[in-house]
Scaffold this motif. Structure first.
Motif, PDB file in Angstrom:
ATOM      1  N   ASN A   1       0.751  -1.244  -0.405  1.00 49.95           N
ATOM      2  CA  ASN A   1       0.198   0.371   0.250  1.00 49.95           C
ATOM      3  C   ASN A   1       0.843   1.064  -0.599  1.00 49.95           C
ATOM      4  O   ASN A   1       0.344   2.238   0.926  1.00 49.95           O
ATOM      5  N   THR A   2       1.746   1.167  -0.556  1.00 50.19           N
ATOM      6  CA  THR A   2       3.421   2.647  -1.289  1.00 50.19           C
ATOM      7  C   THR A   2       2.551   2.728  -2.294  1.00 50.19           C
ATOM      8  O   THR A   2       2.242   2.512  -3.078  1.00 50.19           O
ATOM      9  N   GLY A   3       2.658   4.200  -2.268  1.00 47.39           N
ATOM     10  CA  GLY A   3       2.796   4.694  -3.538  1.00 47.39           C
ATOM     11  C   GLY A   3       2.265   6.091  -3.545  1.00 47.39           C
ATOM     12  O   GLY A   3       1.889   6.399  -2.230  1.00 47.39           O
ATOM     13  N   GLN A   4       2.061   6.450  -4.817  1.00 50.43           N
ATOM     14  CA  GLN A   4       1.781   7.867  -4.985  1.00 50.43           C
ATOM     15  C   GLN A   4       0.047   8.205  -6.697  1.00 50.43           C
ATOM     16  O   GLN A   4       0.760   7.713  -6.750  1.00 50.43           O
ATOM     17  N   ALA A   5      -0.446   8.781  -6.446  1.00 47.03           N
ATOM     18  CA  ALA A   5      -1.127   8.691  -7.101  1.00 47.03           C
ATOM     19  C   ALA A   5      -1.152  10.474  -7.901  1.00 47.03           C
ATOM     20  O   ALA A   5      -1.611  11.661  -7.079  1.00 47.03           O
ATOM     21  N   ASP A   6      -1.850  10.490  -8.905  1.00 49.73           N
ATOM     22  CA  ASP A   6      -2.234  11.924  -9.558  1.00 49.73           C
ATOM     23  C   ASP A   6      -1.214  13.175  -9.167  1.00 49.73           C
ATOM     24  O   ASP A   6      -1.142  14.118  -8.238  1.00 49.73           O
ATOM     25  N   VAL A   7       0.124  13.127  -9.796  1.00 50.68           N
ATOM     26  CA  VAL A   7       2.184  13.240  -9.607  1.00 50.68           C
ATOM     27  C   VAL A   7       1.938  13.169 -10.817  1.00 50.68           C
ATOM     28  O   VAL A   7       2.251  12.444 -11.349  1.00 50.68           O
ATOM     29  N   ALA A   8       3.076  15.092 -10.813  1.00 49.24           N
ATOM     30  CA  ALA A   8       3.283  14.739 -12.828  1.00 49.24           C
ATOM     31  C   ALA A   8       4.670  13.829 -11.964  1.00 49.24           C
ATOM     32  O   ALA A   8       5.189  13.441 -11.013  1.00 49.24           O
ATOM     33  N   VAL A   9       5.299  13.015 -12.836  1.00 48.34           N
ATOM     34  CA  VAL A   9       6.339  12.010 -12.904  1.00 48.34           C
ATOM     35  C   VAL A   9       6.959  11.980 -14.291  1.00 48.34           C
ATOM     36  O   VAL A   9       6.280  12.776 -15.123  1.00 48.34           O
ATOM     37  N   GLN A  10       8.106  11.128 -14.164  1.00 44.89           N
ATOM     38  CA  GLN A  10       8.414  11.632 -15.491  1.00 44.89           C
ATOM     39  C   GLN A  10       8.687  10.033 -15.705  1.00 44.89           C
ATOM     40  O   GLN A  10       9.188   9.207 -15.254  1.00 44.89           O
ATOM     41  N   ILE A  11       8.435   9.743 -17.055  1.00 41.20           N
ATOM     42  CA  ILE A  11       8.299   8.579 -17.495  1.00 41.20           C
ATOM     43  C   ILE A  11       9.674   8.160 -19.020  1.00 41.20           C
ATOM     44  O   ILE A  11       9.300   9.251 -19.680  1.00 41.20           O
ATOM     45  N   GLN A  12      10.043   7.504 -18.530  1.00 48.68           N
ATOM     46  CA  GLN A  12      11.716   7.787 -19.391  1.00 48.68           C
ATOM     47  C   GLN A  12      12.537   8.707 -19.812  1.00 48.68           C
ATOM     48  O   GLN A  12      12.793   8.995 -21.004  1.00 48.68           O
ATOM     49  N   GLY A  13      12.069   9.733 -18.699  1.00 46.42           N
ATOM     50  CA  GLY A  13      12.608  10.988 -18.896  1.00 46.42           C
ATOM     51  C   GLY A  13      11.464  11.866 -19.701  1.00 46.42           C
ATOM     52  O   GLY A  13      12.174  13.209 -20.137  1.00 46.42           O
ATOM     53  N   VAL A  14      10.712  11.390 -19.916  1.00 44.77           N
ATOM     54  CA  VAL A  14       9.237  12.240 -20.137  1.00 44.77           C
ATOM     55  C   VAL A  14       8.371  12.958 -19.550  1.00 44.77           C
ATOM     56  O   VAL A  14       7.641  12.018 -18.862  1.00 44.77           O
ATOM     57  N   TRP A  15       8.325  14.470 -19.574  1.00 46.27           N
ATOM     58  CA  TRP A  15       7.008  14.818 -17.836  1.00 46.27           C
ATOM     59  C   TRP A  15       5.739  14.747 -18.001  1.00 46.27           C
ATOM     60  O   TRP A  15       5.202  15.075 -19.852  1.00 46.27           O
ATOM     61  N   VAL A  16       4.854  13.151 -17.175  1.00 41.09           N
ATOM     62  CA  VAL A  16       3.482  13.436 -18.007  1.00 41.09           C
ATOM     63  C   VAL A  16       3.073  13.722 -16.702  1.00 41.09           C
ATOM     64  O   VAL A  16       3.457  13.238 -15.914  1.00 41.09           O
ATOM     65  N   ARG A  17       1.401  14.562 -16.849  1.00 38.98           N
ATOM     66  CA  ARG A  17       1.402  15.315 -15.691  1.00 38.98           C
ATOM     67  C   ARG A  17      -0.298  14.333 -15.582  1.00 38.98           C
ATOM     68  O   ARG A  17      -1.330  14.025 -16.901  1.00 38.98           O
ATOM     69  N   PRO A  18      -1.291  15.194 -14.587  1.00 39.01           N
ATOM     70  CA  PRO A  18      -2.479  13.889 -14.380  1.00 39.01           C
ATOM     71  C   PRO A  18      -3.114  15.214 -15.385  1.00 39.01           C
ATOM     72  O   PRO A  18      -3.118  16.445 -15.145  1.00 39.01           O
ATOM     73  N   GLY A  19      -4.376  15.060 -15.883  1.00 36.74           N
ATOM     74  CA  GLY A  19      -4.831  15.736 -17.195  1.00 36.74           C
ATOM     75  C   GLY A  19      -4.345  15.600 -18.307  1.00 36.74           C
ATOM     76  O   GLY A  19      -5.180  16.339 -19.941  1.00 36.74           O
ATOM     77  N   ASP A  20      -3.121  15.282 -18.699  1.00 38.59           N
ATOM     78  CA  ASP A  20      -2.542  15.410 -20.333  1.00 38.59           C
ATOM     79  C   ASP A  20      -3.207  14.577 -21.004  1.00 38.59           C
ATOM     80  O   ASP A  20      -4.104  13.693 -19.815  1.00 38.59           O
ATOM     81  N   TRP A  21      -2.925  14.725 -22.240  1.00 34.48           N
ATOM     82  CA  TRP A  21      -3.586  13.682 -22.897  1.00 34.48           C
ATOM     83  C   TRP A  21      -2.710  12.490 -23.661  1.00 34.48           C
ATOM     84  O   TRP A  21      -1.365  13.371 -24.558  1.00 34.48           O
ATOM     85  N   LEU A  22      -2.985  11.202 -23.725  1.00 29.90           N
ATOM     86  CA  LEU A  22      -2.326  10.248 -24.799  1.00 29.90           C
ATOM     87  C   LEU A  22      -2.563   9.804 -25.426  1.00 29.90           C
ATOM     88  O   LEU A  22      -3.853   9.445 -25.384  1.00 29.90           O
ATOM     89  N   TYR A  23      -1.387   9.925 -26.602  1.00 28.81           N
ATOM     90  CA  TYR A  23      -2.679   9.114 -28.582  1.00 28.81           C
ATOM     91  C   TYR A  23      -1.402   8.683 -28.325  1.00 28.81           C
ATOM     92  O   TYR A  23      -0.287   8.336 -28.253  1.00 28.81           O
TER      93      TYR A  23
END
Length: 173
Positions: free
Chosen positions: A137-159
């Motif tokens: 039960n560890t971790g975080q939700a709804d936080v900006a992260v870097q995925i393989q060096g690329v910033w991804v933020r909650p509310g972004d759109w992924l295609y």
């Protein structure tokens, strides 16, 4: 995802974007779900070798209301790139598909690859690994992260499609 929103076409239009609003994920992810094309607003989970928050996310509704009707969200899981434990397997993949998620992108591993391939959902991950996580039960939700060096933020759109994955700070038409 309509053909007009193919990732190559989106890259052609946004290739000179220097604002950081348009980003391309590196080509290190493999397809595991039946849907090769998917898109939607991003929901985030950050966890390391513990999929408790992934389970909570996929057990929740994956659809969000829009002016065009309900659309599926994309769960982006920052697993720290770990290749030691699988953060998504057959049970969680089935829950994601059942609850309307458009896709799940895991910066880490998945398991039950044969089962995942049957679900009409986009699933991308770095690799497969049969070893499950431990539930802490560890971790975080709804936080900006870097995925393989690329910033991804909650509310972004992924295609995502057969050519790759792109992320935008807004829905693209």
């Amino acid at each position: 995802m309509p053909d007009s929103l193919a990732t190559c076409d989106l890259c052609d239009v946004h290739k000179n974007d220097s604002s950081g609003a348009f980003r391309v994920l590196p080509p290190v992810f493999r397809d595991y779900g039946a849907a090769l094309r998917f898109s939607g607003p991003v929901e985030m989970v950050k966890c390391f070798e513990d999929n408790s928050l992934v389970k909570a996310a996929v057990d929740s509704p994956g659809l969000v209301d829009s002016p065009d009707g309900p659309i599926g969200k994309v769960l982006v899981v920052d697993g720290g790139g770990s290749l030691r434990r699988a953060l998504l397997g057959g049970n969680l993949g089935a829950a994601a598909a059942r609850n309307g998620w458009a896709g799940v992108v895991v910066d880490g591993c998945v398991r039950d690859v044969g089962e995942l391939a049957e679900f009409e959902i986009g699933i991308r991950a770095l690799a497969s690994m049969p070893l499950p996580t431990e539930k802490r039960n560890t971790g975080q939700a709804d936080v900006a992260v870097q995925i393989q060096g690329v910033w991804v933020r909650p509310g972004d759109w992924l295609y995502a499609d057969e050519d790759g994955m792109v992320v935008s700070s807004r829905k693209l038409d």
